[in-house]
Design a protein around this motif. Structure first.
Motif, PDB file in Angstrom:
ATOM      1  N   PHE A  22     -21.409  11.487  10.038  1.00 54.31           N
ATOM      2  CA  PHE A  22     -21.234  10.033  10.139  1.00 54.31           C
ATOM      3  C   PHE A  22     -21.920   9.328   8.969  1.00 54.31           C
ATOM      4  O   PHE A  22     -21.354   8.434   8.344  1.00 54.31           O
ATOM      5  CB  PHE A  22     -21.811   9.543  11.480  1.00 54.31           C
ATOM      6  CG  PHE A  22     -21.941   8.050  11.572  1.00 54.31           C
ATOM      7  CD1 PHE A  22     -20.823   7.260  11.798  1.00 54.31           C
ATOM      8  CD2 PHE A  22     -23.168   7.429  11.408  1.00 54.31           C
ATOM      9  CE1 PHE A  22     -20.930   5.880  11.856  1.00 54.31           C
ATOM     10  CE2 PHE A  22     -23.288   6.051  11.466  1.00 54.31           C
ATOM     11  CZ  PHE A  22     -22.163   5.277  11.696  1.00 54.31           C
ATOM     12  N   LEU A  23     -23.145   9.779   8.656  1.00 56.33           N
ATOM     13  CA  LEU A  23     -23.892   9.146   7.559  1.00 56.33           C
ATOM     14  C   LEU A  23     -23.225   9.391   6.204  1.00 56.33           C
ATOM     15  O   LEU A  23     -23.124   8.498   5.377  1.00 56.33           O
ATOM     16  CB  LEU A  23     -25.331   9.667   7.520  1.00 56.33           C
ATOM     17  CG  LEU A  23     -26.270   9.170   8.610  1.00 56.33           C
ATOM     18  CD1 LEU A  23     -27.590   9.929   8.554  1.00 56.33           C
ATOM     19  CD2 LEU A  23     -26.540   7.680   8.471  1.00 56.33           C
ATOM     20  N   ARG A  24     -22.746  10.649   6.017  1.00 57.00           N
ATOM     21  CA  ARG A  24     -22.185  10.998   4.705  1.00 57.00           C
ATOM     22  C   ARG A  24     -20.738  10.540   4.547  1.00 57.00           C
ATOM     23  O   ARG A  24     -20.240  10.471   3.420  1.00 57.00           O
ATOM     24  CB  ARG A  24     -22.216  12.521   4.533  1.00 57.00           C
ATOM     25  CG  ARG A  24     -23.590  13.100   4.390  1.00 57.00           C
ATOM     26  CD  ARG A  24     -23.474  14.610   4.408  1.00 57.00           C
ATOM     27  NE  ARG A  24     -24.771  15.259   4.389  1.00 57.00           N
ATOM     28  CZ  ARG A  24     -24.999  16.439   4.937  1.00 57.00           C
ATOM     29  NH1 ARG A  24     -24.026  17.092   5.547  1.00 57.00           N
ATOM     30  NH2 ARG A  24     -26.197  16.968   4.878  1.00 57.00           N
ATOM     31  N   GLY A  25     -20.086  10.297   5.662  1.00 53.86           N
ATOM     32  CA  GLY A  25     -18.663   9.961   5.571  1.00 53.86           C
ATOM     33  C   GLY A  25     -17.842  11.184   5.206  1.00 53.86           C
ATOM     34  O   GLY A  25     -16.732  11.063   4.689  1.00 53.86           O
ATOM     35  N   GLY A  26     -18.391  12.367   5.470  1.00 59.51           N
ATOM     36  CA  GLY A  26     -17.707  13.624   5.155  1.00 59.51           C
ATOM     37  C   GLY A  26     -18.688  14.762   5.298  1.00 59.51           C
ATOM     38  O   GLY A  26     -19.773  14.588   5.859  1.00 59.51           O
ATOM     39  N   ASP A  27     -18.302  15.929   4.759  1.00 61.33           N
ATOM     40  CA  ASP A  27     -19.167  17.092   4.916  1.00 61.33           C
ATOM     41  C   ASP A  27     -20.344  17.098   3.945  1.00 61.33           C
ATOM     42  O   ASP A  27     -21.342  17.748   4.191  1.00 61.33           O
ATOM     43  CB  ASP A  27     -18.341  18.374   4.716  1.00 61.33           C
ATOM     44  CG  ASP A  27     -17.356  18.561   5.856  1.00 61.33           C
ATOM     45  OD1 ASP A  27     -17.681  18.139   6.990  1.00 61.33           O
ATOM     46  OD2 ASP A  27     -16.260  19.096   5.622  1.00 61.33           O
ATOM     47  N   ASP A  28     -20.188  16.395   2.844  1.00 57.02           N
ATOM     48  CA  ASP A  28     -21.241  16.423   1.839  1.00 57.02           C
ATOM     49  C   ASP A  28     -21.459  15.028   1.258  1.00 57.02           C
ATOM     50  O   ASP A  28     -20.629  14.140   1.453  1.00 57.02           O
ATOM     51  CB  ASP A  28     -20.844  17.396   0.716  1.00 57.02           C
ATOM     52  CG  ASP A  28     -22.038  18.209   0.269  1.00 57.02           C
ATOM     53  OD1 ASP A  28     -23.166  17.702   0.390  1.00 57.02           O
ATOM     54  OD2 ASP A  28     -21.843  19.340  -0.204  1.00 57.02           O
ATOM     55  N   VAL A  29     -22.556  14.865   0.554  1.00 53.21           N
ATOM     56  CA  VAL A  29     -22.814  13.568  -0.090  1.00 53.21           C
ATOM     57  C   VAL A  29     -21.838  13.394  -1.253  1.00 53.21           C
ATOM     58  O   VAL A  29     -21.695  14.282  -2.094  1.00 53.21           O
ATOM     59  CB  VAL A  29     -24.280  13.506  -0.611  1.00 53.21           C
ATOM     60  CG1 VAL A  29     -24.524  12.229  -1.389  1.00 53.21           C
ATOM     61  CG2 VAL A  29     -25.244  13.594   0.559  1.00 53.21           C
ATOM     62  N   GLY A  30     -21.136  12.280  -1.256  1.00 52.78           N
ATOM     63  CA  GLY A  30     -20.141  12.026  -2.306  1.00 52.78           C
ATOM     64  C   GLY A  30     -19.777  10.557  -2.332  1.00 52.78           C
ATOM     65  O   GLY A  30     -20.525   9.707  -1.824  1.00 52.78           O
ATOM     66  N   GLY A  31     -18.632  10.273  -2.898  1.00 56.85           N
ATOM     67  CA  GLY A  31     -18.179   8.888  -3.012  1.00 56.85           C
ATOM     68  C   GLY A  31     -18.099   8.184  -1.667  1.00 56.85           C
ATOM     69  O   GLY A  31     -18.443   6.996  -1.547  1.00 56.85           O
ATOM     70  N   ALA A  32     -17.668   8.928  -0.637  1.00 55.77           N
ATOM     71  CA  ALA A  32     -17.556   8.326   0.702  1.00 55.77           C
ATOM     72  C   ALA A  32     -18.927   7.909   1.223  1.00 55.77           C
ATOM     73  O   ALA A  32     -19.070   6.878   1.892  1.00 55.77           O
ATOM     74  CB  ALA A  32     -16.907   9.314   1.661  1.00 55.77           C
ATOM     75  N   THR A  33     -19.955   8.699   0.873  1.00 56.52           N
ATOM     76  CA  THR A  33     -21.322   8.371   1.308  1.00 56.52           C
ATOM     77  C   THR A  33     -21.779   7.069   0.648  1.00 56.52           C
ATOM     78  O   THR A  33     -22.366   6.204   1.293  1.00 56.52           O
ATOM     79  CB  THR A  33     -22.302   9.505   0.905  1.00 56.52           C
ATOM     80  OG1 THR A  33     -21.680  10.750   1.103  1.00 56.52           O
ATOM     81  CG2 THR A  33     -23.588   9.419   1.673  1.00 56.52           C
ATOM     82  N   LEU A  34     -21.470   6.977  -0.632  1.00 59.75           N
ATOM     83  CA  LEU A  34     -21.875   5.785  -1.388  1.00 59.75           C
ATOM     84  C   LEU A  34     -21.251   4.519  -0.780  1.00 59.75           C
ATOM     85  O   LEU A  34     -21.946   3.517  -0.555  1.00 59.75           O
ATOM     86  CB  LEU A  34     -21.453   5.942  -2.848  1.00 59.75           C
ATOM     87  CG  LEU A  34     -21.811   4.802  -3.791  1.00 59.75           C
ATOM     88  CD1 LEU A  34     -23.313   4.656  -3.912  1.00 59.75           C
ATOM     89  CD2 LEU A  34     -21.205   5.031  -5.160  1.00 59.75           C
ATOM     90  N   THR A  35     -19.951   4.589  -0.504  1.00 58.24           N
ATOM     91  CA  THR A  35     -19.255   3.428   0.066  1.00 58.24           C
ATOM     92  C   THR A  35     -19.849   3.073   1.431  1.00 58.24           C
ATOM     93  O   THR A  35     -20.053   1.907   1.759  1.00 58.24           O
ATOM     94  CB  THR A  35     -17.753   3.747   0.204  1.00 58.24           C
ATOM     95  OG1 THR A  35     -17.308   4.304  -1.027  1.00 58.24           O
ATOM     96  CG2 THR A  35     -16.946   2.525   0.530  1.00 58.24           C
ATOM     97  N   ARG A  36     -20.123   4.113   2.218  1.00 59.58           N
ATOM     98  CA  ARG A  36     -20.708   3.909   3.535  1.00 59.58           C
ATOM     99  C   ARG A  36     -22.103   3.273   3.439  1.00 59.58           C
ATOM    100  O   ARG A  36     -22.412   2.321   4.147  1.00 59.58           O
ATOM    101  CB  ARG A  36     -20.840   5.283   4.202  1.00 59.58           C
ATOM    102  CG  ARG A  36     -20.452   5.310   5.633  1.00 59.58           C
ATOM    103  CD  ARG A  36     -20.043   6.699   6.011  1.00 59.58           C
ATOM    104  NE  ARG A  36     -18.668   6.643   6.441  1.00 59.58           N
ATOM    105  CZ  ARG A  36     -18.290   6.866   7.697  1.00 59.58           C
ATOM    106  NH1 ARG A  36     -19.163   7.189   8.607  1.00 59.58           N
ATOM    107  NH2 ARG A  36     -17.022   6.764   8.043  1.00 59.58           N
TER     108      ARG A  36
END
Lengths: 112, 366
Positions: free
Chosen positions: B177-191
């Protein structure tokens, strides 16, 4: 709010470069799908590869030529050249990948 | 002319009074008092925290005009702010320094409440709302740290979200939920950007309103030793009017905070570092913001396995227990007979400060 599962293309092997790209007693990180893999040239004829992600808290590891060990800078975890934990907080060894020479290329693939 | 002005003023005043009921508010403020004793200065830190928060909101809005929350553009947009935008470097530096100073004043405010015994009945909810606000402040720090998308912040977020993954049963889902996916990436940044500029400010506004309303409801507490001293003398604890006496002192404290902030931001501009590369190794000397250094260093010290338990899990469990125990302070600060456990509370406060500062220093230098 929960991110949907996005299927990724399964990567079974990657070409990590040419055999002459890496000097003996050195290492580099290679993209293996969406994850990093650490490729190490142990000596003239021997290459090894391990997952580039520390088993402690997910940081990306690096090869240390001076100590001939794999090091995670985040919490000072050390692994030997067999991927086994030498010291620090990592709880498990690094997953090993197979390395073979195909012509002049180095090919990394999943084991088993 | 003067009479006409007076009549106009009176008519406007009457119009506003009919709609807003200002007289009651003015009456309330006029009668609000603050206890006077040797620890009165510590009361200023709540106000300084609020002042620094307002500065962050204002500078944050200015940064929002240029910031782009994607992995490909975030670093470059911050670089543009600090190199091309007029006074952009100063605005960003003020934003970063004020966030750090605010966390510091949050801690000072929290420990002063502990040592002045401000958490006692009926102020338990004031304490709990304050602790929740402190948690939100750390959340602001954690989410904001990633936004420039540099190497240090990238790995700090990897470590932080992986710690969340260690929580039994719900950890994996929480980390995803925090990462917005399995790993830290662009989705994490947006989140994290969404958390930083929308979710956390919204929650903070509500909690801050509750916290301040509770402070108004119960007034400012006096330490028991001061109450006892004046009780023996058959007197009330001396008070000073909030307006103008205490408010002017608070204003001077804000001036002081602004001076410190200005000096730090101008003379030590906040570094941007290098753009995050998810396929690069974590660099040597990597560490989180100073307020996360104590848990960071503790995790370094815990061995891989303690008996049959993974060290990481043990660390998370230990921090969790410590936090719950600390949050519940007003409920264990009295024994069953209703007598205060003064030594226990003071000891706990001193130990917390000793642990936090020692491990932070060790984490910084080792």
């Amino acid at each position: 709010m929960n991110p949907p599962a996005v299927p990724e293309a399964t990567v079974n092997e990657v070409v990590a470069g040419k055999t002459q790209d890496l000097l003996p007693n050195s290492g580099k990180l290679v993209k293996f799908g969406s994850k990093p893999v650490l490729l190490i040239r142990v000596n003239e004829t021997e290459w090894r590869a391990y997952t580039g992600i520390c088993t402690h808290l997910n940081c990306t590891v690096q090869f240390q030529a001076a100590s001939q060990q794999i090091w995670c800078a985040c919490h000072n975890g050390f692994y030997d050249l067999n991927g086994k934990v030498v010291s620090g907080p990592p709880p498990r060894p690094l997953e090993e990948f197979a390395v073979r020479v195909r012509g002049n290329d180095l090919v990394i693939s999943r084991r088993g | 002319m003067a009479t006409q002005l007076k009549t106009l003023k009176s008519r406007i005043g009457g119009w506003l009074e009919e709609r807003l009921g200002l007289a009651a508010i003015i009456e309330f403020i006029a009668h609000k008092t603050v206890p006077v004793h040797s620890g009165t200065t510590w009361y200023l830190f709540g106000g300084i925290t609020l002042f620094l928060f307002v500065i962050q909101v204002l500078t944050g809005i200015l940064l929002l005009l240029y910031y782009r929350p994607t992995a490909t553009e975030a670093f470059e947009s911050v670089q543009f702010v600090v190199t091309r935008v007029q006074f952009g470097w100063l605005i960003r530096s003020i934003h970063s320094w004020s966030s750090n100073l605010m966390i510091l004043t949050v801690f000072i405010h929290m420990f002063s409440v502990v040592f002045l015994r401000g958490y006692r009945r009926p102020r338990e909810l004031t304490w709990l709302s304050g602790i929740a606000l402190a948690g939100l402040a750390l959340g602001f720090g954690f989410s904001g740290y990633l936004l420039p998308w540099n190497t240090i912040s990238f790995f700090a977020t990897k470590v932080g979200t992986d710690m969340a993954a260690s929580v039994p049963w719900v950890g994996e889902a929480l980390a995803r939920f925090l990462r917005g996916g399995d790993d830290v990436g662009g989705a994490t940044l947006t989140r994290f950007f969404g958390f930083h500029v929308a979710v956390l400010p919204g929650l903070t506004t509500v909690l801050l309103a509750i916290h301040l309303a509770l402070v108004q409801r119960h007034g400012i507490s006096s330490p028991p030793r001061v109450e006892e001293k004046y009780r023996q003398l058959g007197q009330q604890v001396p008070q000073m009017p909030f307006t103008p006496n205490f408010f002017l002192r608070e204003l001077m404290a804000w001036y002081g905070a602004l001076a410190v902030l200005g000096v730090l931001a101008a003379l030590f501009p906040w570094e941007l570092g290098e753009k995050a590369d998810p396929f690069a190794a974590a660099p040597a000397g990597i560490r989180p913001e100073w307020y996360f250094l104590a848990p960071f260093y503790t995790l370094k010290l815990i061995p891989a396995h303690v008996f049959f338990v993974e060290g990481e899990l043990l660390g998370i469990f230990g921090f969790g227990l410590l936090m719950v125990w600390w949050c519940l302070l007003p409920f264990w600060a009295d024994n069953r007979q209703g007598r205060e456990r003064t030594r226990l509370v003071t000891g706990a406060g001193v130990l917390m400060i000793a642990y936090y500062s020692t491990f932070s220093i060790l984490g910084y230098f080792k």
